[in-house]
Design a protein around this motif. Structure first.
Motif, PDB file in Angstrom:
ATOM      1  N   ALA A 112     -42.927   1.429 -11.145  1.00 28.87           N
ATOM      2  CA  ALA A 112     -43.419   0.227 -11.831  1.00 28.87           C
ATOM      3  C   ALA A 112     -44.798  -0.176 -11.311  1.00 28.87           C
ATOM      4  CB  ALA A 112     -42.423  -0.911 -11.653  1.00 28.87           C
ATOM      5  N   LEU A 113     -45.021   0.033 -10.018  1.00 28.38           N
ATOM      6  CA  LEU A 113     -46.328  -0.303  -9.461  1.00 28.38           C
ATOM      7  C   LEU A 113     -47.406   0.597 -10.062  1.00 28.38           C
ATOM      8  CD1 LEU A 113     -45.520  -0.824  -5.680  1.00 28.38           C
ATOM      9  CD2 LEU A 113     -46.179  -2.558  -7.346  1.00 28.38           C
ATOM     10  N   ILE A 114     -47.058   1.853 -10.315  1.00 25.60           N
ATOM     11  CA  ILE A 114     -48.035   2.806 -10.814  1.00 25.60           C
ATOM     12  C   ILE A 114     -48.229   2.656 -12.318  1.00 25.60           C
ATOM     13  CG2 ILE A 114     -48.460   5.264 -11.165  1.00 25.60           C
ATOM     14  CD1 ILE A 114     -47.070   5.713  -8.482  1.00 25.60           C
ATOM     15  N   ASP A 115     -47.125   2.507 -13.037  1.00 28.34           N
ATOM     16  CA  ASP A 115     -47.195   2.483 -14.497  1.00 28.34           C
ATOM     17  C   ASP A 115     -46.890   1.081 -15.009  1.00 28.34           C
ATOM     18  OD1 ASP A 115     -47.014   2.797 -17.174  1.00 28.34           O
ATOM     19  OD2 ASP A 115     -45.758   4.595 -17.106  1.00 28.34           O
ATOM     20  N   PRO A 116     -47.894   0.357 -15.490  1.00 23.65           N
ATOM     21  CA  PRO A 116     -47.670  -1.030 -15.906  1.00 23.65           C
ATOM     22  C   PRO A 116     -46.777  -1.159 -17.134  1.00 23.65           C
ATOM     23  CG  PRO A 116     -49.911  -0.341 -16.368  1.00 23.65           C
ATOM     24  CD  PRO A 116     -49.271   0.771 -15.623  1.00 23.65           C
ATOM     25  N   ARG A 117     -46.458  -0.034 -17.804  1.00 27.87           N
ATOM     26  CA  ARG A 117     -45.593  -0.158 -18.983  1.00 27.87           C
ATOM     27  C   ARG A 117     -44.132  -0.341 -18.598  1.00 27.87           C
ATOM     28  NH1 ARG A 117     -47.590   5.156 -21.829  1.00 27.87           N
ATOM     29  NH2 ARG A 117     -47.257   5.736 -19.681  1.00 27.87           N
ATOM     30  N   LEU A 127     -48.291  13.212 -14.209  1.00 24.03           N
ATOM     31  CA  LEU A 127     -47.531  13.118 -12.960  1.00 24.03           C
ATOM     32  C   LEU A 127     -46.649  11.871 -12.912  1.00 24.03           C
ATOM     33  CD1 LEU A 127     -50.024  14.364 -10.241  1.00 24.03           C
ATOM     34  CD2 LEU A 127     -48.037  15.521 -11.168  1.00 24.03           C
ATOM     35  N   VAL A 128     -46.965  10.871 -13.743  1.00 26.55           N
ATOM     36  CA  VAL A 128     -46.177   9.633 -13.707  1.00 26.55           C
ATOM     37  C   VAL A 128     -44.686   9.891 -13.992  1.00 26.55           C
ATOM     38  CG1 VAL A 128     -45.900   7.357 -14.730  1.00 26.55           C
ATOM     39  CG2 VAL A 128     -48.175   8.214 -14.225  1.00 26.55           C
ATOM     40  N   ARG A 130     -44.578 -10.641 -14.023  1.00 25.04           N
ATOM     41  CA  ARG A 130     -43.612  -9.743 -14.630  1.00 25.04           C
ATOM     42  C   ARG A 130     -43.235  -8.636 -13.657  1.00 25.04           C
ATOM     43  NH1 ARG A 130     -46.194  -7.307 -18.820  1.00 25.04           N
ATOM     44  NH2 ARG A 130     -44.281  -6.353 -19.570  1.00 25.04           N
ATOM     45  N   LEU A 131     -44.171  -8.231 -12.843  1.00 27.10           N
ATOM     46  CA  LEU A 131     -43.852  -7.214 -11.843  1.00 27.10           C
ATOM     47  C   LEU A 131     -42.846  -7.759 -10.834  1.00 27.10           C
ATOM     48  CD1 LEU A 131     -44.402  -4.401 -10.709  1.00 27.10           C
ATOM     49  CD2 LEU A 131     -46.151  -5.416  -9.283  1.00 27.10           C
ATOM     50  N   LEU A 132     -43.107  -8.991 -10.367  1.00 21.66           N
ATOM     51  CA  LEU A 132     -42.192  -9.599  -9.397  1.00 21.66           C
ATOM     52  C   LEU A 132     -40.803  -9.746  -9.992  1.00 21.66           C
ATOM     53  CD1 LEU A 132     -44.152 -12.368  -7.494  1.00 21.66           C
ATOM     54  CD2 LEU A 132     -43.142 -10.262  -6.615  1.00 21.66           C
ATOM     55  N   ARG A 133     -40.777 -10.189 -11.262  1.00 23.98           N
ATOM     56  CA  ARG A 133     -39.505 -10.362 -11.936  1.00 23.98           C
ATOM     57  C   ARG A 133     -38.779  -9.022 -12.025  1.00 23.98           C
ATOM     58  NH1 ARG A 133     -36.532 -12.078 -16.725  1.00 23.98           N
ATOM     59  NH2 ARG A 133     -37.152 -10.294 -17.883  1.00 23.98           N
TER      60      ARG A 133
END
Lengths: 337, 361
Positions: B353-358, B284-285, B23-26
């Motif tokens: 997106a890398l930091i916050d998986p939501r 901080l996100v 899902r991250l790659l997408r």
């Protein structure tokens, strides 16, 4: 009773009653500054000692860069205008630009957001991508391009006001669009909209009567935030030489641009006063907006019977996006035992 | 594009963790593809707006050249062809990295980026540093002292940061610290002597902070550069500092009422440490997610700051071409900035997106 209820439902009045302590202080301070600003704009012809483009009176010309004194309380500019008069007349220009810009952008933004959110489909997707693209772009650059397109960079009083207002509008439409669309998408799936559909109400009727009424409660908030941004954008345009000619109207950003060379030689009155005017007006309007924002967010609102420690908020019905149903008259927070 | 909820709500969905990498790659792929329509929309908008007033040659030189010469130059530049032919030609040029050539001094716009981009980058860098140093600690302090008088002062300060136009902040700083007290230079990126030394370095990058290291005696050069950077950096940085302050305050207040902070509190962790060690991290996100918009704002503010401080960057050039009514150069620089903003936003969204998986589509 019915009248009191109506008064209570007016956006700002309700929040004023709801607020306590520091928050009330900030809201009141903001309302006072904004009120003074509006009054000054209306009464500018009475308050200003001279006209905004007046260079001489019966004693002869004013002279350029005169320091503050009894003749000219705040001195004169490099062009020989009276600083105080231009500061006062400037409120009128700022107020007009705010009114035109905000009305235009609310009208177009709300309409697009409503239609896009309600109808959905490819139109919605295209509009969202467009709005996102515009939203992420530096607003001043967009305003510059729009100002060039509208007036070629120079203009008369109304031409200048319209150019500034429309260029600001271009920047603001996506913001209204986003907010209204998000609300519309949420409201669309509410039970009362479904019921209206079942009864056979037309899409236009549903949109105007059911969705719009409920989607607009965040508007006072955006309205204040955008008004302040409108002033800043107008001043930025003026500072870059895309404002209104000094003979057509007084505009603070233009005056600041002309004072740029004065600063180096230590002449402070030509820049400090128009600058302070901008800061004060934006400060006042933003204080109102910030207070409305905090009062609408149960996590940030200070409660009347404030006690120490964290406030449990889990049982408050929070709308996604961080606003609560207060404007709709659902005082879930205030009247909890 | 992306939706983030404030950290106080909505835990990450469980049970989908296995497909997380896909899902991250997408997300990255879709977000990358979104760059192109974004650029297309912005460039089209700029083109339509700029050309709605007619051809740029008349705008720049009309009245200064006789009518027949003007017509000849319009003919040469191809501005007499149908507008949609010009539009597609323009798109093709941008696709190949050609943003046009200025009318008044025949500079390719891309060269302007090479020559002046470094200066703008440097200014934005200084401004971000000021924003972080000022905004984040003060935001934590305001949350820690919530609803007491220092909180009110800090919040008014944050609003003042927003309410003060960057050019007015710059003018005030100049009046006080450069003209009045004489502590810092009035304008420019470096003094003439240093500019000269920097122009002699073997591999100039245009970024003085890097070039200074190549000079024979970097110490005084850096001192000179920083002295020139202080006022513009503060003028531009305060704007973003105010945004950070408010964001950190709001989010720390939100996280302070979460269960894990309550747990820490009940273990006897002091309130000060709760703010600085426990509540600040999730708060901080959102900063990372707004940084994309902030960079866009910094670029807009850079135009004004560079004009105020005669900082020879892209924004200063833009203002100069605006005054000269050279709308080809203006269009080119704005289109170039559109590309930069679109790419920056992509990078920022991916980092978020890398930091916050939501954050996923």
């Amino acid at each position: 009773m019915a009248q009191r209820r109506l008064l209570d439902r007016l956006p700002v009045v309700h929040q004023l009653r709801q607020s306590v302590g520091l928050q009330r202080g900030m809201l009141v301070a903001g309302l006072i500054i904004t009120g003074v600003f509006v009054l000054t704009a209306i009464l500018a012809p009475v308050l200003a000692p001279y006209g905004y483009s007046q260079l001489r009176d019966e004693d002869g010309t004013f002279g350029a860069q005169q320091p503050p004194g009894p003749q000219h309380l705040l001195g004169t500019t490099v062009g020989g205008y009276d600083v105080l008069s231009r500061v006062i007349w400037g409120t009128q220009t700022a107020a007009l630009v705010i009114v035109v810009a905000v009305i235009l952008s609310i009208f177009i933004g709300v309409l697009l957001g409503l239609v896009s959110g309600y109808i959905g489909g490819w139109l919605d997707r295209v509009l969202v991508v467009v709005a996102d693209a515009v939203y992420a772009f530096p607003s001043l650059l967009l305003a510059i391009v729009a100002a060039i397109a509208i007036s070629g960079g120079q203009s008369s009083f109304w031409g200048g006001i319209l150019a500034a207002a429309v260029s600001i509008t271009v920047v603001f439409i996506p913001q209204y669009f986003r907010v209204i669309r998000a609300e519309t998408v949420r409201i669309k799936s509410e039970a009362y909209v479904e019921s209206a559909k079942v009864i056979g109400a037309s899409p236009t009727r549903i949109m105007t009567r059911h969705v719009l009424r409920n989607a607009t409660r965040t508007l006072p908030l955006i309205f204040t935030l955008n008004s302040s941004e409108a002033i800043l954008t107008l001043a930025g345009l003026g500072f870059l030489g895309f404002g209104i000619e000094p003979t057509a109207a007084a505009e603070w950003g233009y005056d600041l641009n002309k004072s740029l060379s004065d600063v180096t030689s230590g002449i402070w009155w030509t820049s400090v006063f128009p600058g302070l005017a901008i800061v004060l007006v934006v400060l006042g309007i933003t204080l109102v907006g910030e207070s409305l924002n905090d009062l609408a967010d149960p996590r940030l609102r200070t409660r009347r019977r404030a006690d120490s420690g964290p406030h449990p908020t889990a049982d408050v019905s929070v709308v996604p996006g961080g606003t609560v149903d207060d404007l709709a008259g659902l005082d879930t927070v205030e009247h909890r035992p | 594009m992306t939706t983030t909820e404030s950290p106080a709500e909505a835990p990450a969905p469980t049970g989908r963790a296995r497909s997380g990498g896909n899902r991250l790659l997408r997300f990255i792929l879709v977000r990358f593809l979104l760059i192109f329509p974004t650029i297309l929309i912005l460039v089209t908008m700029v083109f339509v707006l700029m050309r709605s007033i007619g051809d740029p040659i008349t705008a720049a030189l009309g009245g200064r050249l006789p009518a027949d010469q003007l017509a000849q130059r319009i003919e040469e530049a191809g501005y007499n062809r149908p507008i949609w032919v010009q539009y597609f030609e323009y798109l093709g040029q941008i696709f190949t990295g050609n943003f046009g050539t200025s009318i008044t001094d025949h500079q390719p716009v891309v060269d302007l980026l090479v020559r002046y981009g470094g200066a703008t980058l440097e200014l934005a860098f200084y401004a971000l540093i000021v924003a972080f140093i000022v905004g984040i600690p003060l935001g934590m302090l305001a949350a820690y002292l919530r609803d007491r008088w220092p909180d009110a002062v800090l919040r008014v300060f944050a609003i003042l940061c927003y309410a003060t136009p960057v050019f007015f902040a710059g003018l005030l700083l100049k009046l006080v610290f450069a003209v009045g007290l004489g502590w810092l230079p009035v304008a420019g990126r470096a003094s003439v002597r240093v500019e000269l030394a920097l122009s002699r370095v073997p591999n100039p990058t245009g970024i003085y902070l890097i070039d200074a290291a190549q000079t024979p005696n970097p110490g005084p050069v850096y001192a000179d550069l920083l002295a020139h950077a202080v006022l513009p950096g503060i003028a531009l940085g305060l704007l973003t500092a105010g945004v950070f302050l408010r964001l950190v305050r709001t989010n720390v207040i939100g996280t302070l009422s979460m269960d894990y902070v309550d747990a820490a509190r009940s273990r006897g962790v002091r309130e000060y440490r709760l703010v600085t060690a426990h509540a600040i991290k999730p708060a901080l996100v959102p900063i990372i997610t707004v940084i994309g918009l902030q960079i866009a704002m910094l670029l807009g503010g850079a135009v004004l700051t560079e004009t105020t401080f005669e900082w020879q960057g892209l924004g200063f050039q833009l203002a100069r071409y605006l005054t000269a009514r050279d709308f080809v150069a203006v269009q080119g620089i704005v289109a170039l900035l559109a590309v930069i903003v679109a790419v920056t936003n992509f990078v920022v969204d991916v980092i978020a997106a890398l930091i916050d998986p939501r954050i996923r589509y």
